[in-house]
Motif scaffolding. Structure first.
Motif, PDB file in Angstrom:
ATOM      1  N   THR A  28      44.734  30.138  36.715  1.00  0.00           N
ATOM      2  CA  THR A  28      45.969  30.911  36.784  1.00  0.00           C
ATOM      3  C   THR A  28      47.176  30.354  36.448  1.00  0.00           C
ATOM      4  OG1 THR A  28      46.693  29.842  39.063  1.00  0.00           O
ATOM      5  CG2 THR A  28      44.958  31.712  39.306  1.00  0.00           C
TER       6      THR A  28
ATOM      7  N   ARG B 194      46.242  37.706  44.297  1.00  0.00           N
ATOM      8  CA  ARG B 194      46.738  38.756  43.300  1.00  0.00           C
ATOM      9  C   ARG B 194      47.296  39.939  43.983  1.00  0.00           C
ATOM     10  NH1 ARG B 194      48.343  39.186  37.726  1.00  0.00           N
ATOM     11  NH2 ARG B 194      47.718  41.312  37.071  1.00  0.00           N
TER      12      ARG B 194
ATOM     13  N   SER C 213      48.027  33.903  33.457  1.00  0.00           N
ATOM     14  CA  SER C 213      46.792  33.593  33.759  1.00  0.00           C
ATOM     15  C   SER C 213      45.672  33.898  33.071  1.00  0.00           C
ATOM     16  CB  SER C 213      46.479  34.310  35.090  1.00  0.00           C
ATOM     17  OG  SER C 213      47.580  33.873  36.240  1.00  0.00           O
TER      18      SER C 213
ATOM     19  N   HIS D 203      41.233  34.393  42.021  1.00  0.00           N
ATOM     20  CA  HIS D 203      42.123  34.691  43.258  1.00  0.00           C
ATOM     21  C   HIS D 203      41.362  34.723  44.172  1.00  0.00           C
ATOM     22  CE1 HIS D 203      45.296  35.434  40.208  1.00  0.00           C
ATOM     23  NE2 HIS D 203      44.316  36.168  39.508  1.00  0.00           N
TER      24      HIS D 203
END
Length: 660
Positions: free
Chosen positions: A200, A378, A472, A478
């Protein structure tokens, strides 16, 4: 009470912050209650309650008498000044998200100075718990400890730290962060530590700022801790006196700071204290003056960059987070500040997070900032925002979703994306990242893009070149993905008591008359916010509307740059024409440090600030709203969206005020 290296033994009393009627009062009078007898544990106890804002004038032993003087149990605040300090409680027990809100270290320090040595809660807010670690106040989420302690058992320290990462365990065993830092954190260098596989944006930024310590190499796995070198460290005037005191006690008067050129200081909270009912009416201005002198002495002694009070007029140069975004933050940087709203700068694509005073003191001394790496969330914002809907409405809508309301972002990194974010200005993006504090997150950020470059060119005159790594990677992990169709969001409110109490303005089931309307703060004192305030004010002026006599409207720019923008656009004349009072840049009412604070329990405020915890805006009730709704409500005399105001058929100021 014995808190030795071998373990923790109860040598005092346990206070269970339960919500059964009279449970806390009975314990204060000397009774011992079980968890069942105390009733459901009080959740969401904020640092605003543990140490109400006037408590922040203290930073030594006198803090002990302030501890928990604002904590509400039902409709009561059972702990008056000195009660906790004089009651021999060494353990406190509470519910979920203990210590939410501000990063103020005053809260755990007040508890520690009052004799508390262990906090047991179902869960903790990140900054609060880290502050506890730093000062040597133990914390645990094991409710079974209550019975074990009352049975006279000594709890091994291993039991109290077993769920913490190795570095945090070492800090706790050392007795706090400064002791650990003095032993391990001198003459350490930055290393570039990229992981294999997709990363990320947050991971990439942290990897570029990791410090090599004597401990094992930090792999940045979620839940693990390490030290990073911040590009910028900043502090504001609430904490400077406390920091100076901590540094002097730890290192003496001749302490030197690590790379002082990368430290920025701000006097942004107290410039309107002389007009605050919270301070002026209580005779607390001498204490404010003492904190100001301590701040300026520290700045002068260490020759630090400082943004202070305006000369010859009320106000300051601006609010720390807002000025950081206006003047300093750049994509890819890592920034640490002594405030929970430090993630504000994440809108520019940097990793910005808040720390407590002791953590910053350690960073001042060593250049090393402690960071516990977190999982990533996210938030995908899809759809197109309807006319009249702002980032503030999106933030309040997100806070009201079950996932976030129940803690999906707690202690995590939040990355915003999707077409709605792409179409937002940087000012609007900062509203989202600023309110990561209310989400309970570690930080929030938006990947930098063409809008970021445009902002930097417009505001600072610099040509910034984005680098390929500043996003990212496809396939980056995530832990949670939250999706919101922004086209379904309408102008929002948060009912009094918590920013998560979201409700659409159109869903109010009865009129809510208001006494005070406030537009300002780091969240809502930017150029875009003032564009929104002005749009409503101009419409009202064109339709013969003014703020009615029973309502006071305050508008306060976040920085001098925003005020200059408003002057250049002719906004101030419009605001004055509808009856608004224009305040100089400062934090103001957001921290009870200026006009806009309620003085009675029956008063109702509508505000564009970021949080409305009990007591935050005075004794009255505070509703949160977007900037347009604040001014529309001020003109209507009751909570009202701009669209609803436009639908009114009033043709004269008299008819409108009579109708409302």
């Amino acid at each position: 009470m014995n808190n030795s290296g071998d373990g923790f033994r109860l040598d005092g009393r346990i206070l269970i912050l339960g919500t059964a009627p009279g449970a806390v009062e009975r314990q204060l009078s000397g009774q011992e209650l079980t968890l069942d007898e105390a009733g459901p544990l009080r959740d969401n106890i904020s640092t605003d309650e543990i140490t109400p804002l006037p408590s922040l004038l203290h930073y030594g032993q006198e803090l002990a008498r302030e501890s928990h003087t604002g904590t509400r149990i039902g409709n009561h605040t059972p702990m008056t000044q000195g009660v906790l300090d004089n009651s021999r409680f060494s353990v406190l027990v509470a519910g979920s998200r203990y210590g939410k809100g501000s990063s103020r270290e005053h809260a755990p320090l007040s508890e520690y100075l009052a004799g508390v040595r262990l906090i047991i809660a179902k869960s903790f807010e990140r900054i609060y718990r880290q502050n506890c670690d730093s000062i040597g106040l133990l914390t645990s989420t094991d409710m079974g400890l209550v019975d074990r302690l009352r049975a006279g058992e000594t709890i091994p320290l291993d039991d109290l730290v077993m769920d913490r990462d190795p570095l945090t365990q070492d800090i706790i065993r050392a007795g706090g962060l400064l002791a650990y830092g003095q032993k391990y954190l001198h003459d350490i260098e930055r290393v570039h530590c990229l992981q294999s596989g997709p990363m990320t944006l947050a991971q990439k930024i942290v990897a570029r700022h990791i410090l090599a310590t004597s401990s094992e190499t930090w792999d940045m796995q979620p839940g693990s801790s390490g030290f990073v070198r911040a590009d910028i460290r900043f502090m504001h005037d609430i904490y400077t006196a406390m920091a100076a005191d901590i540094l002097e006690r730890a290192r003496g008067q001749d302490v030197s700071l690590f790379h002082p050129e990368s430290i920025v200081m701000f006097e942004d909270h107290y410039s309107y204290a002389h007009r605050s009912p919270n301070y002026a009416d209580r005779g607390l201005l001498p204490q404010i003056a003492h904190l100001s002198r301590a701040h300026r002495d520290f700045v002068s002694h260490h020759n630090l960059t400082d943004h202070g009070y305006l000369v010859g007029e009320e106000g300051s140069e601006g609010i720390s987070h807002a000025m950081m975004a206006e003047l300093y933050a750049l994509p890819g940087q890592l920034i640490a500040g002594t405030d929970s709203h430090t993630p504000h700068c994440g809108a520019l694509g940097c990793f910005a997070f808040g720390v407590g005073t002791t953590d910053m003191c350690n960073a001042f001394l060593t250049g090393a900032v402690r960071l516990t790496m977190a999982e990533s969330v996210r938030i995908e914002l899809n759809g197109k925002l309807e006319i009249g809907v702002t980032a503030k409405d999106i933030a309040l809508a997100l806070l009201a979703t079950p996932a976030i309301h129940e803690g999906a972002c707690l202690g995590r990194i939040v990355e915003f994306g999707g077409p709605a974010v792409t179409n937002m200005s940087i000012d609007e993006r900062t509203t989202l990242t600023n309110m990561i504090a209310e989400f309970g997150g570690l930080t929030g950020l938006c990947p930098p893009d063409a809008e970021t470059v445009r902002f930097l060119k417009e505001r600072r005159g610099i040509e910034f070149q984005l680098e390929d790594w500043m996003q990212s990677d496809p396939g980056a992990t995530h832990a949670v993905t939250i999706t919101l169709d922004c086209s379904t969001v309408r102008p929002m409110l948060a009912r009094p008591g918590d920013p998560g109490n979201g409700v659409a303005v159109s869903d109010l089931d009865s009129p809510v008359l208001i006494d005070i309307a406030y537009g300002g703060s780091c969240t809502a004192g930017k150029r875009d916010d003032f564009d929104n305030y002005h749009e409503v004010a101009l419409w009202g002026l064109q339709h013969g509307l003014r703020v009615p006599d029973h309502v006071t409207l305050f508008l306060q720019c976040g920085t001098v740059q925003v005020r200059e923008y408003c002057i250049s656009k002719g906004y101030l004349e419009t605001f004055k024409a509808i009856g608004a009072e224009i305040l100089g840049p400062a934090c103001g009412a957001c921290a009870q440090c200026g006009p806009g604070v309620s003085t009675r329990t029956d008063q109702v405020t509508i505000s564009a600030i970021n949080r409305n915890f009990p007591g935050r805006g005075g004794p009255g009730k505070v509703w949160l709203a977007n900037p347009a709704t604040v001014v529309a409500s001020a003109l209507a005399g009751k909570i009202c969206s701009f669209a609803a105001l436009q639908q009114t058929k009033a043709t004269t100021p008299t008819e409108t005020n009579m109708h409302d």
